[in-house]
Design a protein around this motif. Sequence first.
Motif, PDB file in Angstrom:
ATOM      1  N   PRO A  18      -7.058  13.709  -5.386  1.00 12.33           N
ATOM      2  CA  PRO A  18      -6.975  11.990  -5.075  1.00 12.33           C
ATOM      3  C   PRO A  18      -5.729  11.372  -5.543  1.00 12.33           C
ATOM      4  O   PRO A  18      -5.081  10.724  -4.481  1.00 12.33           O
ATOM      5  CB  PRO A  18      -8.138  11.629  -5.345  1.00 12.33           C
ATOM      6  N   MET A  19      -5.667  11.355  -6.439  1.00  9.33           N
ATOM      7  CA  MET A  19      -4.532  10.569  -6.905  1.00  9.33           C
ATOM      8  C   MET A  19      -2.833  10.691  -6.494  1.00  9.33           C
ATOM      9  O   MET A  19      -2.108   9.912  -6.106  1.00  9.33           O
ATOM     10  CB  MET A  19      -4.255   9.877  -8.481  1.00  9.33           C
ATOM     11  N   ARG A  24      -0.421  -0.753   2.994  1.00  8.11           N
ATOM     12  CA  ARG A  24      -1.450  -2.769   2.597  1.00  8.11           C
ATOM     13  C   ARG A  24      -2.152  -1.643   3.394  1.00  8.11           C
ATOM     14  O   ARG A  24      -3.573  -1.864   3.687  1.00  8.11           O
ATOM     15  CB  ARG A  24      -1.182  -3.657   2.501  1.00  8.11           C
ATOM     16  N   THR A  25      -1.651  -1.366   4.858  1.00 11.59           N
ATOM     17  CA  THR A  25      -2.951  -1.710   6.113  1.00 11.59           C
ATOM     18  C   THR A  25      -3.315  -0.296   6.165  1.00 11.59           C
ATOM     19  O   THR A  25      -4.550  -1.367   6.417  1.00 11.59           O
ATOM     20  CB  THR A  25      -1.348  -0.632   7.368  1.00 11.59           C
ATOM     21  N   TRP A  26      -3.598   0.669   5.492  1.00 11.59           N
ATOM     22  CA  TRP A  26      -4.528   1.750   5.163  1.00 11.59           C
ATOM     23  C   TRP A  26      -4.892   1.126   3.791  1.00 11.59           C
ATOM     24  O   TRP A  26      -5.594   2.462   3.996  1.00 11.59           O
ATOM     25  CB  TRP A  26      -3.415   2.877   5.182  1.00 11.59           C
ATOM     26  N   GLY A  27      -4.945   0.183   3.696  1.00 10.74           N
ATOM     27  CA  GLY A  27      -6.315   0.698   2.082  1.00 10.74           C
ATOM     28  C   GLY A  27      -4.864   1.163   1.295  1.00 10.74           C
ATOM     29  O   GLY A  27      -5.931   1.203  -0.104  1.00 10.74           O
ATOM     30  N   LEU A  28      -3.806   2.066   1.439  1.00 10.84           N
ATOM     31  CA  LEU A  28      -3.613   3.043   0.165  1.00 10.84           C
ATOM     32  C   LEU A  28      -3.162   2.362  -1.242  1.00 10.84           C
ATOM     33  O   LEU A  28      -3.440   2.919  -1.946  1.00 10.84           O
ATOM     34  CB  LEU A  28      -2.624   3.842   0.812  1.00 10.84           C
ATOM     35  N   ASP A  29      -2.479   0.882  -0.842  1.00 10.62           N
ATOM     36  CA  ASP A  29      -2.650   0.048  -2.385  1.00 10.62           C
ATOM     37  C   ASP A  29      -3.417   0.318  -2.766  1.00 10.62           C
ATOM     38  O   ASP A  29      -4.000  -0.062  -4.260  1.00 10.62           O
ATOM     39  CB  ASP A  29      -2.107  -1.008  -2.273  1.00 10.62           C
ATOM     40  N   PHE A  30      -4.560   0.189  -2.548  1.00 11.42           N
ATOM     41  CA  PHE A  30      -5.825   0.571  -3.329  1.00 11.42           C
ATOM     42  C   PHE A  30      -6.179   1.273  -3.899  1.00 11.42           C
ATOM     43  O   PHE A  30      -7.606   1.354  -4.941  1.00 11.42           O
ATOM     44  CB  PHE A  30      -6.727  -0.689  -2.409  1.00 11.42           C
ATOM     45  N   THR A  31      -5.789   2.308  -3.494  1.00 11.44           N
ATOM     46  CA  THR A  31      -6.211   3.015  -4.099  1.00 11.44           C
ATOM     47  C   THR A  31      -6.317   3.663  -6.101  1.00 11.44           C
ATOM     48  O   THR A  31      -7.527   4.167  -6.230  1.00 11.44           O
ATOM     49  CB  THR A  31      -5.326   4.997  -4.099  1.00 11.44           C
ATOM     50  N   VAL A  32      -5.205   3.363  -6.932  1.00 11.12           N
ATOM     51  CA  VAL A  32      -5.125   3.209  -8.090  1.00 11.12           C
ATOM     52  C   VAL A  32      -6.855   2.022  -8.388  1.00 11.12           C
ATOM     53  O   VAL A  32      -7.617   2.045  -9.811  1.00 11.12           O
ATOM     54  CB  VAL A  32      -3.889   2.372  -8.547  1.00 11.12           C
ATOM     55  N   VAL A  33      -6.933   0.883  -7.970  1.00 11.81           N
ATOM     56  CA  VAL A  33      -7.628  -0.199  -7.838  1.00 11.81           C
ATOM     57  C   VAL A  33      -9.265   0.977  -8.613  1.00 11.81           C
ATOM     58  O   VAL A  33     -10.417   0.765  -8.784  1.00 11.81           O
ATOM     59  CB  VAL A  33      -7.653  -1.277  -7.060  1.00 11.81           C
ATOM     60  N   ALA A  34      -9.212   1.476  -7.187  1.00 16.48           N
ATOM     61  CA  ALA A  34     -10.784   1.981  -6.947  1.00 16.48           C
ATOM     62  C   ALA A  34     -10.720   3.007  -8.197  1.00 16.48           C
ATOM     63  O   ALA A  34     -11.913   3.112  -8.936  1.00 16.48           O
ATOM     64  CB  ALA A  34     -10.503   2.409  -5.879  1.00 16.48           C
ATOM     65  N   PHE A  35      -9.516   3.721  -8.144  1.00 21.00           N
ATOM     66  CA  PHE A  35      -9.646   4.804  -9.404  1.00 21.00           C
ATOM     67  C   PHE A  35     -10.111   4.376 -10.576  1.00 21.00           C
ATOM     68  O   PHE A  35     -10.862   4.977 -11.831  1.00 21.00           O
ATOM     69  CB  PHE A  35      -8.324   6.154  -9.718  1.00 21.00           C
TER      70      PHE A  35
END
Lengths: 233, 105
Positions: free
Chosen positions: A24-25, A167-178
């Motif tokens: 996922p990362m 950011r549109t796809w929320g992909l910048d949030f991957t690391v935060v969620a991880f």
Amino acid sequence: MTEHLRPVTFTRAGAFRGARDALPMALGSVAFGLVFGVAARQAGLSLAEATLMSALVFAGSSQFVAIGIWGSPVPVFAVIVATLIVNARHLLMGAALRPWYSRLSRGRAYGSLFFMTDTNWPLQLQAFLRGEREGAILLGSGLFMLSTWVASTALGHAGGAIIGDPRTWGLDFTVVAFFAAVLVKLWRGRGDALPWIVAAVVAVAVHAVVPGFWHVIAGALAGSLVGAVRDAR
Amino acid sequence: MPADPWVLDPLAVAAIAGMSLATYSMRAGGFWLMRWMPMSRRVEAWLRHIPGAVIVALLAPMVARGGPAELVGVAAAALAMRVVGHDLAAIVAGIATVALLRQVL
């Protein structure tokens, strides 16, 4: 508590498991590799230079900072100093691996450390903290993430801005969620509350006034030392 | 824009090599420095507190800087982690929540 006395293994199966756990990362970082490739091209780096940087440095945030101060002629000294500052947080991460990695041969330990990033370091450390003795998770996950990072950098540089803003796809949030998921797994009970609160407060406060990544070092040192001092009493 | 994709400017290569060395010295340096610190219960206790403290210190400013969408996203990721027990589920839940809330809010 005599972790440093038990042997640590280093197997191919462990490396493959690391790669699988990093999937996922690795996928999440592809978007940023593409963005980095585009940004590097705009900053004047050639395809070869951008790809070489991703392969040899393999540290996203410091690469973005370097691109930000890139110029012609290249400010070599400033770029190197900025890289040192942004990546100084790795000092603490490497120190935390000491009890287990000191049981590996020097080649394996120092070789694996080249591949240590914010996101695969927790994978390796969690395995150790669960009581596992497999030390090749860092290498396996790191090699996988390095290859997707380099490939997406090259693709972004060559292909240009296809994906737009991650950011549109929320992909910048991957690391935060991880990181949130890692914390749920790391939580050992109420004893963690005080060190974590101290780490959070110090990190947010330092982040507000000091640029760069000093807040990570300040917060992590404050929190871990408070925890160690309290445990010693 | 660079004309030749394969051009390697000597200064650029020097900067990249320096960045690589600088980054590796940080990655290996903490592990190396701990050689000189004898392992004791107290040092082990300190090392055991580092993982959580590092992740909290990375995460806290990201959350503080974000808006309500990011705050709910973190909660969704943590909840998914507790329920499903896999970080992939947490990441999917977090990303989906944030992407959705950013459209709505």
